[in-house]
Every structure is written in C-alpha cells, then in structure tokens.
Design a protein around this motif. Sequence first.
Motif, PDB file in Angstrom:
ATOM      1  N   SER A   1      29.014  66.630 -21.898  1.00 10.04           N
ATOM      2  CA  SER A   1      28.799  65.235 -22.324  1.00 10.04           C
ATOM      3  C   SER A   1      30.117  64.621 -22.776  1.00 10.04           C
ATOM      4  CB  SER A   1      27.783  65.196 -23.472  1.00 10.04           C
ATOM      5  OG  SER A   1      28.209  66.083 -24.476  1.00 10.04           O
ATOM      6  N   ALA A   2      30.200  63.325 -22.562  1.00  8.13           N
ATOM      7  CA  ALA A   2      31.431  62.600 -22.872  1.00  8.13           C
ATOM      8  C   ALA A   2      31.776  62.740 -24.352  1.00  8.13           C
ATOM      9  CB  ALA A   2      31.251  61.129 -22.519  1.00  8.13           C
ATOM     10  N   ALA A   3      33.062  62.751 -24.637  1.00 10.20           N
ATOM     11  CA  ALA A   3      33.557  62.763 -26.033  1.00 10.20           C
ATOM     12  C   ALA A   3      34.982  62.236 -25.995  1.00 10.20           C
ATOM     13  CB  ALA A   3      33.551  64.185 -26.569  1.00 10.20           C
ATOM     14  N   PRO A   4      35.465  61.690 -27.114  1.00  6.59           N
ATOM     15  CA  PRO A   4      36.872  61.307 -27.146  1.00  6.59           C
ATOM     16  C   PRO A   4      37.714  62.588 -27.144  1.00  6.59           C
ATOM     17  CG  PRO A   4      35.645  60.384 -29.011  1.00  6.59           C
ATOM     18  CD  PRO A   4      34.759  61.387 -28.362  1.00  6.59           C
ATOM     19  N   VAL A   5      38.602  62.728 -26.174  1.00  6.53           N
ATOM     20  CA  VAL A   5      39.451  63.928 -26.096  1.00  6.53           C
ATOM     21  C   VAL A   5      40.904  63.491 -25.953  1.00  6.53           C
ATOM     22  CG1 VAL A   5      37.698  65.511 -25.207  1.00  6.53           C
ATOM     23  CG2 VAL A   5      39.018  64.061 -23.606  1.00  6.53           C
ATOM     24  N   MET A   6      41.810  64.455 -26.160  1.00  6.16           N
ATOM     25  CA  MET A   6      43.230  64.124 -26.156  1.00  6.16           C
ATOM     26  C   MET A   6      43.976  64.937 -25.108  1.00  6.16           C
ATOM     27  SD  MET A   6      45.855  64.263 -29.358  1.00  6.16           S
ATOM     28  CE  MET A   6      44.761  63.288 -30.366  1.00  6.16           C
ATOM     29  N   ALA A   7      44.747  64.208 -24.292  1.00  4.79           N
ATOM     30  CA  ALA A   7      45.573  64.916 -23.310  1.00  4.79           C
ATOM     31  C   ALA A   7      46.681  65.647 -24.062  1.00  4.79           C
ATOM     32  CB  ALA A   7      46.162  63.917 -22.326  1.00  4.79           C
ATOM     33  N   SER A   8      47.093  66.791 -23.533  1.00  6.70           N
ATOM     34  CA  SER A   8      48.148  67.558 -24.239  1.00  6.70           C
ATOM     35  C   SER A   8      49.263  67.876 -23.258  1.00  6.70           C
ATOM     36  CB  SER A   8      47.575  68.843 -24.831  1.00  6.70           C
ATOM     37  OG  SER A   8      46.885  69.549 -23.816  1.00  6.70           O
ATOM     38  N   ASP A   9      49.018  68.800 -22.317  1.00  7.08           N
ATOM     39  CA  ASP A   9      50.062  69.007 -21.320  1.00  7.08           C
ATOM     40  C   ASP A   9      49.557  68.490 -19.985  1.00  7.08           C
ATOM     41  OD1 ASP A   9      48.564  71.705 -20.673  1.00  7.08           O
ATOM     42  OD2 ASP A   9      50.068  71.432 -19.110  1.00  7.08           O
ATOM     43  N   LEU A  10      50.429  68.396 -19.048  1.00  9.51           N
ATOM     44  CA  LEU A  10      50.156  67.745 -17.758  1.00  9.51           C
ATOM     45  C   LEU A  10      48.880  68.245 -17.098  1.00  9.51           C
ATOM     46  CD1 LEU A  10      50.997  66.212 -15.224  1.00  9.51           C
ATOM     47  CD2 LEU A  10      52.717  67.960 -14.816  1.00  9.51           C
ATOM     48  N   ARG A  11      48.727  69.531 -16.954  1.00  8.01           N
ATOM     49  CA  ARG A  11      47.620  70.074 -16.162  1.00  8.01           C
ATOM     50  C   ARG A  11      46.341  70.129 -17.010  1.00  8.01           C
ATOM     51  NH1 ARG A  11      50.308  68.835 -11.699  1.00  8.01           N
ATOM     52  NH2 ARG A  11      52.344  69.801 -11.697  1.00  8.01           N
ATOM     53  N   ALA A  12      46.475  70.332 -18.315  1.00  5.00           N
ATOM     54  CA  ALA A  12      45.307  70.297 -19.196  1.00  5.00           C
ATOM     55  C   ALA A  12      44.691  68.902 -19.142  1.00  5.00           C
ATOM     56  CB  ALA A  12      45.722  70.649 -20.619  1.00  5.00           C
ATOM     57  N   SER A  13      45.555  67.891 -19.093  1.00  3.60           N
ATOM     58  CA  SER A  13      45.079  66.500 -19.073  1.00  3.60           C
ATOM     59  C   SER A  13      44.326  66.229 -17.787  1.00  3.60           C
ATOM     60  CB  SER A  13      46.278  65.558 -19.180  1.00  3.60           C
ATOM     61  OG  SER A  13      47.176  66.030 -20.149  1.00  3.60           O
ATOM     62  N   ALA A  14      44.855  66.738 -16.670  1.00  2.00           N
ATOM     63  CA  ALA A  14      44.162  66.540 -15.386  1.00  2.00           C
ATOM     64  C   ALA A  14      42.787  67.201 -15.431  1.00  2.00           C
ATOM     65  CB  ALA A  14      45.004  67.131 -14.253  1.00  2.00           C
ATOM     66  N   ALA A  15      42.714  68.352 -16.096  1.00  4.28           N
ATOM     67  CA  ALA A  15      41.431  69.063 -16.196  1.00  4.28           C
ATOM     68  C   ALA A  15      40.416  68.244 -16.980  1.00  4.28           C
ATOM     69  CB  ALA A  15      41.650  70.423 -16.853  1.00  4.28           C
ATOM     70  N   LEU A  16      40.871  67.503 -17.981  1.00  3.18           N
ATOM     71  CA  LEU A  16      39.949  66.664 -18.766  1.00  3.18           C
ATOM     72  C   LEU A  16      39.422  65.509 -17.911  1.00  3.18           C
ATOM     73  CD1 LEU A  16      41.834  66.566 -22.199  1.00  3.18           C
ATOM     74  CD2 LEU A  16      39.863  67.987 -21.538  1.00  3.18           C
ATOM     75  N   VAL A  17      40.283  64.973 -17.045  1.00  3.59           N
ATOM     76  CA  VAL A  17      39.817  63.913 -16.128  1.00  3.59           C
ATOM     77  C   VAL A  17      38.735  64.477 -15.216  1.00  3.59           C
ATOM     78  CG1 VAL A  17      40.492  62.361 -14.243  1.00  3.59           C
ATOM     79  CG2 VAL A  17      42.022  62.670 -16.199  1.00  3.59           C
ATOM     80  N   LEU A  18      38.962  65.682 -14.714  1.00  3.75           N
ATOM     81  CA  LEU A  18      37.978  66.307 -13.823  1.00  3.75           C
ATOM     82  C   LEU A  18      36.651  66.515 -14.558  1.00  3.75           C
ATOM     83  CD1 LEU A  18      40.234  69.021 -12.100  1.00  3.75           C
ATOM     84  CD2 LEU A  18      39.453  66.852 -11.115  1.00  3.75           C
ATOM     85  N   SER A  19      36.743  66.967 -15.811  1.00  2.00           N
ATOM     86  CA  SER A  19      35.506  67.180 -16.593  1.00  2.00           C
ATOM     87  C   SER A  19      34.788  65.856 -16.802  1.00  2.00           C
ATOM     88  CB  SER A  19      35.852  67.810 -17.947  1.00  2.00           C
ATOM     89  OG  SER A  19      36.443  69.072 -17.759  1.00  2.00           O
ATOM     90  N   GLY A  20      35.563  64.791 -17.014  1.00  2.00           N
ATOM     91  CA  GLY A  20      34.963  63.475 -17.274  1.00  2.00           C
ATOM     92  C   GLY A  20      34.219  62.926 -16.065  1.00  2.00           C
ATOM     93  N   LEU A  21      34.624  63.367 -14.855  1.00  2.00           N
ATOM     94  CA  LEU A  21      33.990  62.824 -13.641  1.00  2.00           C
ATOM     95  C   LEU A  21      32.488  63.104 -13.629  1.00  2.00           C
ATOM     96  CD1 LEU A  21      36.553  63.875 -10.848  1.00  2.00           C
ATOM     97  CD2 LEU A  21      36.209  61.570 -11.813  1.00  2.00           C
ATOM     98  N   LEU A  22      32.102  64.265 -14.216  1.00  2.00           N
ATOM     99  CA  LEU A  22      30.683  64.665 -14.144  1.00  2.00           C
ATOM    100  C   LEU A  22      29.986  64.626 -15.494  1.00  2.00           C
ATOM    101  CD1 LEU A  22      30.780  67.675 -11.636  1.00  2.00           C
ATOM    102  CD2 LEU A  22      30.260  65.262 -11.208  1.00  2.00           C
ATOM    103  N   ALA A  23      30.752  64.373 -16.568  1.00  4.45           N
ATOM    104  CA  ALA A  23      30.127  64.415 -17.905  1.00  4.45           C
ATOM    105  C   ALA A  23      29.117  63.278 -18.028  1.00  4.45           C
ATOM    106  CB  ALA A  23      31.200  64.288 -18.972  1.00  4.45           C
TER     107      ALA A  23
END
Length: 424
Positions: free
Chosen positions: A365-387
Amino acid sequence: MEKFIVHGGAELEGSVNISGSKNASLPILAATLLTKEQCVIRRVPDVSDTNYMLQILQNLGAEVERASGTVIIKCEKLRSHEAPYDLVRKMRASVCVMGPLLARHNRANVSLPGGCVIGDRPIDLHLRGLEGLGAEATVEGGNVHLEARYGLKGDTIDMSGKHGATVLGTDNVMMAAVLAQGTTVINGAACEPEVVDLADMLNAMGAKITGAGTSCITIEGVSELGGVEHTVIPDRIEAGTFLVAGAMAAKSKITLKRVNPEHLTAVTDVLESCGCKIEKEEDTISISKAENPIGANITTEPYPGFPTDMQAQMCALFALTPGISVVTDTIFPQRFMHASEMKRMGADIKVDDGTAVINGVEKMSAAPVMASDLRASAALVLSGLLAKGNTEISRVYHIDRGYEHIDDKLIDLGANIERLPANA
Ligand code: EPZ
C-alpha cells in the motif's frame, strides 16, 4: 527538492527507448583528457552524474559543447590538474579523472570521495594500481595527491580486491597505462561491458589495448592519443530496471528498444526462472509477466554475474511474488536502504548481514517514502506502480542522477506518475 506521486494500478504496454549508459559515459568523458584533439561522444544520457562530470572537466579547462545526447569536448589547454571536493563529493565516480590526469600531467590532485548510503567506497585498489605504474600517492586534507616524478612506466598490476574486481579502478589504471612507457598487464581486471566500451574508445584514439572484457587486460603504452567519435553502449541497468517494471506491471508485454541483450543475460535468466516470458532480438528485448510467478535466490557478483545495480529492483519484484526469495549482495552488503522504505509500504523483508529474505505479499500500500541511493529509489518507483493508492517518493534527485527522464518513459508506457515540487 522534487517528489514523485506514483499512482498505483499501472498496466504497462508499448515500447521504450533505452538511453546510453551512465556508467560507460563517465569514464569515457574522463578519457577525453588524454588528448588535445576534439572528441565527439554520442548517446551521453542527460542525467546529473554526466552533468557533474562535464563540470569537473570544464573546471580543469576543457571546452565542452552539448547538443541533446552528443557531447563535443576538447581538452587542449588544461589549466589545472585538480578535481575539487565540492564537485567530487557530489559524485564518487569523479575519481576516474585520476588516471587520465596522471597520464597527461604526471600528477593529479583529487578529493577523496565520501562514502555513500550503499556503503564505504574505498579507492585503495585504484591507488595500488597507479602506484604500480610509478606514481606516488599521498593523502592529505581529504585529498589524494598523485605524482609520477619520473613518468609512468608499464608493469604487471593485480587489481583484485576482497569484493572482487573494481570497475572504476580498472578504468583508472587502463587510462594511466595507455600513455605509460612500456607494457602494462592488469590482472584481476573488471570485465563489465562499460570497461570494454572505454577500451574500444581508447583504441580508436590510438591506444593499444587487448583483453578488455576478460580479467587480464594488456596495454602497450603509446606516445600520444588522437581525437575520436564514439557512441556509448546502451544502459544495461536502465534496461534491467524496465524489464522488472514489465515483469511486475505489463498488461501483456512491453518492449525495450536500443538495448544490447548480451549485456543482460544474468538478469533475463533470473526473470525467466521466475516465469516471465522474454523475447530477444538484435537490439530489443520484450517481456511478459509470469502467469504463475515464482521467486528466486540471487547473489550479486562481478560481471557477467548478477549485477549489484539490479539488486534493489529485484527486491521490488520479489516483494510481490508468492513464496520466499533470498537476495544476497556480495559487492555492497549494506545496499538495502530500499528494504526499510518498502516495509513502510507493507513488504515483508528481513535483512541481515548482506542478505534479504523476502516473503511475497498479496498487495502493498502507498506510503510517503524517501529515495536514498539511485537504484533503491528506482525500486520504490517500481513498488509504487502496483501499490494500492498513491505513493509519494521524496528526494527524487537521487533517481535523476542515473535515469534519463524515468517518469516520462514510464508515463509513455501507461504509468501515472506526477513530478511535483517538494512543497506541493
Ligand atoms: C561501479 O562503481 C559502478 N559505478 C557502480 O554503479 C556499480 O555498483 C559498481 O561499479 C559495481 O558494479 C560506475 O561505473 C560509475 P567498484 P565502482 O570499484 O567502480 C570495492 C550505480 O548504481 N572496492 O567496482 O566505484 C568496493 O567497495 C553505481 O550506477 C575496494 O575495496 O565500484 C565494492 O565492494 C553504484 N577498493 C567492490 O570493490 C577500491 O579501491 C566493487 O566496487 C575500489 C572498490
């Protein structure tokens, strides 16, 4: 600082053009220091890391013109051999100017790169390699000062470290060796395609390098290098990231264009083992979601093994894949900043000593999250696509460091992503 709002429920379809490789572009731009003649570099991605590198080169005295993906650069009159802290601290990869500066001036003064969230980022192997060519390295006031009082001389250098080969370390020694007296043999060299791309460009400039792409690279020193026109290889990590987006959210299938499928074998093998359908052609890869997805156990390794730069993205896929998956990062054991943010979205991930054990959940489920390093941030975008809901990702400048307009590319595939100012 901008943020993304990623609306869940994405169903991706269509095709996406993959950009030129950030990690190939950075040493290739640094290598233009090795000649006074004009260099034309094509498919340089418009990301902040390449912008930082061009700032560093301009600071050294390079003349730079940039028109969309093409960079025209001439390092005829260099006014300095120093890469200052305020630029290096923004981008660790700027250490790869050490080798060319040493080759050009017989000295270099480069700020020590700070660590970063993915772990300590030492440069001991770089210095060991450059000292092996006759340079003296001293560290003072946060800067590393290199001097080759009697010029650089070829030798046999072992570049292997406890975590395997070093990509930028191999690049640095190779760029120093091309103008050294005599022949250099680098043992324990990194085999990444980005190292091969650099070697190809250096050879086109007049260098004599053989063995690039293997763990033993031989460089016969020459007296000077000339200008070059070079096109950077496709970005295999951006491509891998979009493959995972397809594995997670393709309506039927998505197609990646302008890629080199040979650079992605480790990634496509894992995705096929998870049940995805992959079709490869000369410069395209298509992917369809698995009908019955299964997890996997992956361990990152130097190329051609599974890349550490794809580890976070696979965690995003496994977080929603039924069953247990295990992800071990042997290159950067601390590189799991994405796990704590994904847990805020409902992921079931336990990280211990460089290994993440992931138990797939039905829905995040969606939540406010924080990007940290380049690839971790991309992973959060991917998670957001289906959350479920709309995921707010702050500090997206981390993503813009290495992905060229990732939001626009995902929107073109059917995602719903907004880029907003931080205070919106
Ligand atoms: C390159 O970094 C990439 N960056 C990284 O991508 C990538 O994660 C990394 O290679 C590994 O594949 C660029 O190419 C610009 P290393 P690099 O030296 O060369 C240890 C991204 O997300 N080591 O190959 O800096 C080091 O700690 C970035 O695009 C030493 O011990 O990495 C690590 O454990 C992140 N001493 C391992 O070697 C040294 O002197 C591999 O690092 C150098 C490295």
